[in-house]
Design a protein around this motif. Structure first.
Motif, mmCIF file in Angstrom:
data_model
loop_
_atom_site.group_PDB
_atom_site.id
_atom_site.type_symbol
_atom_site.label_atom_id
_atom_site.label_comp_id
_atom_site.label_asym_id
_atom_site.label_seq_id
_atom_site.Cartn_x
_atom_site.Cartn_y
_atom_site.Cartn_z
ATOM 1 N N LYS A 90 0.442 -1.199 -0.247
ATOM 2 C CA LYS A 90 0.447 -0.071 -0.167
ATOM 3 C C LYS A 90 1.043 1.241 -0.266
ATOM 4 O O LYS A 90 1.612 1.196 0.620
ATOM 5 C CB LYS A 90 -0.912 0.185 1.235
ATOM 6 N N TYR A 91 0.914 2.614 -1.254
ATOM 7 C CA TYR A 91 1.433 3.359 -1.092
ATOM 8 C C TYR A 91 0.499 4.672 -0.902
ATOM 9 O O TYR A 91 -0.705 4.767 -1.364
ATOM 10 C CB TYR A 91 1.956 3.331 -2.826
ATOM 11 N N GLU A 92 1.420 5.560 -0.526
ATOM 12 C CA GLU A 92 0.401 6.808 -0.480
ATOM 13 C C GLU A 92 0.427 6.945 -1.671
ATOM 14 O O GLU A 92 0.983 7.397 -2.469
ATOM 15 C CB GLU A 92 1.188 7.887 0.235
ATOM 16 N N SER A 93 -0.785 8.114 -1.834
ATOM 17 C CA SER A 93 -1.769 8.893 -2.767
ATOM 18 C C SER A 93 -0.376 9.095 -3.908
ATOM 19 O O SER A 93 -0.556 8.995 -5.029
ATOM 20 C CB SER A 93 -2.049 9.934 -3.005
ATOM 21 N N ALA A 122 -7.824 -4.730 -4.790
ATOM 22 C CA ALA A 122 -7.310 -5.449 -3.799
ATOM 23 C C ALA A 122 -8.226 -4.681 -2.509
ATOM 24 O O ALA A 122 -8.202 -5.148 -1.350
ATOM 25 C CB ALA A 122 -6.839 -6.635 -2.811
ATOM 26 N N LEU A 123 -6.743 -3.852 -2.716
ATOM 27 C CA LEU A 123 -7.515 -2.487 -0.890
ATOM 28 C C LEU A 123 -8.460 -1.745 -0.964
ATOM 29 O O LEU A 123 -8.467 -1.861 0.329
ATOM 30 C CB LEU A 123 -5.285 -1.820 -1.216
ATOM 31 N N CYS A 124 -8.780 -1.642 -2.365
ATOM 32 C CA CYS A 124 -10.046 -0.562 -2.178
ATOM 33 C C CYS A 124 -10.794 -1.790 -1.440
ATOM 34 O O CYS A 124 -11.613 -1.281 -0.815
ATOM 35 C CB CYS A 124 -10.569 -0.370 -3.833
ATOM 36 N N ASN A 125 -11.014 -2.654 -2.166
ATOM 37 C CA ASN A 125 -12.283 -4.082 -1.447
ATOM 38 C C ASN A 125 -12.345 -3.959 -0.294
ATOM 39 O O ASN A 125 -12.939 -4.353 0.074
ATOM 40 C CB ASN A 125 -12.309 -5.265 -2.273
ATOM 41 N N ALA A 126 -10.798 -4.098 -0.293
ATOM 42 C CA ALA A 126 -10.731 -4.117 1.944
ATOM 43 C C ALA A 126 -10.357 -2.667 2.779
ATOM 44 O O ALA A 126 -10.616 -3.095 4.095
ATOM 45 C CB ALA A 126 -9.229 -4.779 2.059
#
Length: 411
Positions: A90-93, A122-126
């Motif tokens: 997971k990166y910052e924007s 996947a990170l968005c779904n979670a």
């Protein structure tokens, strides 16, 4: 579960100071009560030397800090060289936005291009990230030419499509989707080149159906033309047949369905029968979807093992999903009798037929219906479906407003 690395960074002169934190990644975003930790071989590489690992460490603690020297402020960095490590990042924007350049000019390989967007989805779904980040990232793939990368994007966009169908800004999303896929569609065209890569032949139908379903009038007209010629005996290349069938079924009327059924009865090969079955229920007309379910399950038109393909086609729209759910409720007992209470087809009907809803009301209807039916074989599939619906409804609650604002700005 497997690890998620959260990366935060700070630029000090020509040095990038990067903090890495590990935690367990759980698909639905729930917290990890066990607080699992791994020993993770972590690699990082940078814009100045994209074909070489800049630093490699073994992460054995919950978090650590590394520094990279001689990196200017605008340089991208990417973790997990060639995406061979089994962890998500997971990166910052801002860090993610810098990677747009590496994706669009293909400075990084196809595995890395694939995994950047796949991790974000996947990170968005979670719930670790907003789907707006995903939508902002995808335009950098406009000139992508790798089949496997597109396949992954198409799958993630497919999930998002079935979710955003439940919003009142689905039209804006459809325009976004058309924009995203139209340059690869134009590049691939309709017909295979003499010595093209076999993967292009696999990519073409996938892209054609997405662009056709997104309302590209040229593609729709061409599909109708080719279908008419096909019926007259000038056969469509089998590689793109499925796409043509889907597009004509979607926008066609009862006479189109009649033509598809005729082709179905005349087809010798199972592969062709399945292509036709899968397309029939993808109509935007509820009446046609109802007729498709009758055609698939009543009488002996369709072999039992092919009926799942017909059912899946019917779930491509909100109306279709409602009709499939009503159908399963009304006919569950006879389906159990016909297929047998140990049949894997019952599992498939539940998983493929019911996973795309996005509201808790339908989830609780599904739960109480199957509790009353007492079919032990589908207890786990039903649980899985309920988890999926819950996750999807959470995504809408969390991200819907922001997605709407982002898409409206794009118009």
């Amino acid at each position: 579960g497997y690890p998620l690395l959260t990366v935060t960074e700070e630029q000090i002169n020509k040095t990038r100071v990067i903090k890495i934190k590990q935690q367990r990644f759980i698909g639905d975003g729930s917290a990890d009560d066990e607080n699992l930790q791994w020993k993770i071989p972590v690699t990082v590489f940078t814009k100045s030397n994209p074909k070489q690992i800049a630093q490699q460490i073994l992460l054995e603690t919950p978090e650590t800090t590394i520094t990279l020297d001689n990196i200017s402020e605008d340089d991208w960095i990417k973790f997990n060289y060639n995406s061979i490590g089994l962890y998500r990042v997971k990166y910052e924007s801002e860090t993610l936005a810098r990677l747009n350049e590496a994706i669009s000019n293909k400075a990084i390989g196809p595995q890395d291009r694939l995994m950047i967007q796949n991790d974000v989805a996947a990170l968005c779904n979670a719930g670790h990230q907003s789907f707006v980040d995903y939508l902002k990232l995808l335009p950098s793939y406009a000139d992508e030419d790798n089949f496997t990368v597109w396949k992954s994007i198409a799958s993630n966009i497919g999930d998002l499509t079935s979710l955003l169908q439940y919003t009142n800004y689905f039209g804006e999303f459809t325009k976004y989707r058309l924009n995203l896929f139209s340059s690869i569609q134009k590049k691939l065209g309709w017909d295979a080149d003499q010595n093209e890569n076999p993967l292009s032949a696999m990519l073409r139908p996938m892209i054609l159906s997405i662009v056709g379903k997104s309302g590209d009038q040229n593609v729709i007209d061409e599909a109708k033309k080719r279908f008419e010629r096909h019926i007259a005996g000038d056969l469509i290349d089998p590689n793109i047949r499925g796409a043509v069938y889907v597009i004509v079924a979607r926008y066609g009327d009862e006479s189109t369905q009649e033509a598809l059924r005729k082709l179905y009865f005349a087809a010798d090969m199972t592969e062709e029968k399945v292509r036709l079955l899968r397309s029939m229920g993808q109509s935007i007309e509820p009446k046609i979807i109802e007729n498709t379910l009758k055609f698939v399950f009543e009488g002996d038109n369709v072999r039992m093992q092919d009926s799942i393909s017909g059912l899946v086609g019917c779930t491509s729209s909100c109306d279709g999903r409602d009709l499939v759910w009503k159908f399963l409720q009304k006919n569950w007992k006879s389906l159990v009798e016909r297929f047998g209470d140990k049949s894997n087809f019952l599992i498939a009907f539940v998983e493929y037929g019911l996973s795309d809803f996005a509201d808790e009301k339908t989830a609780s209807e599904i739960k109480s219906f199957f509790e009353s039916m007492n079919t032990p074989l589908v207890a786990r599939p039903v649980k899985k479906v309920l988890e999926t619906i819950h996750m999807r409804s959470e995504v809408l609650k969390r991200d819907s407003k922001a997605i709407e604002e982002y898409l409206k700005k794009q118009q």
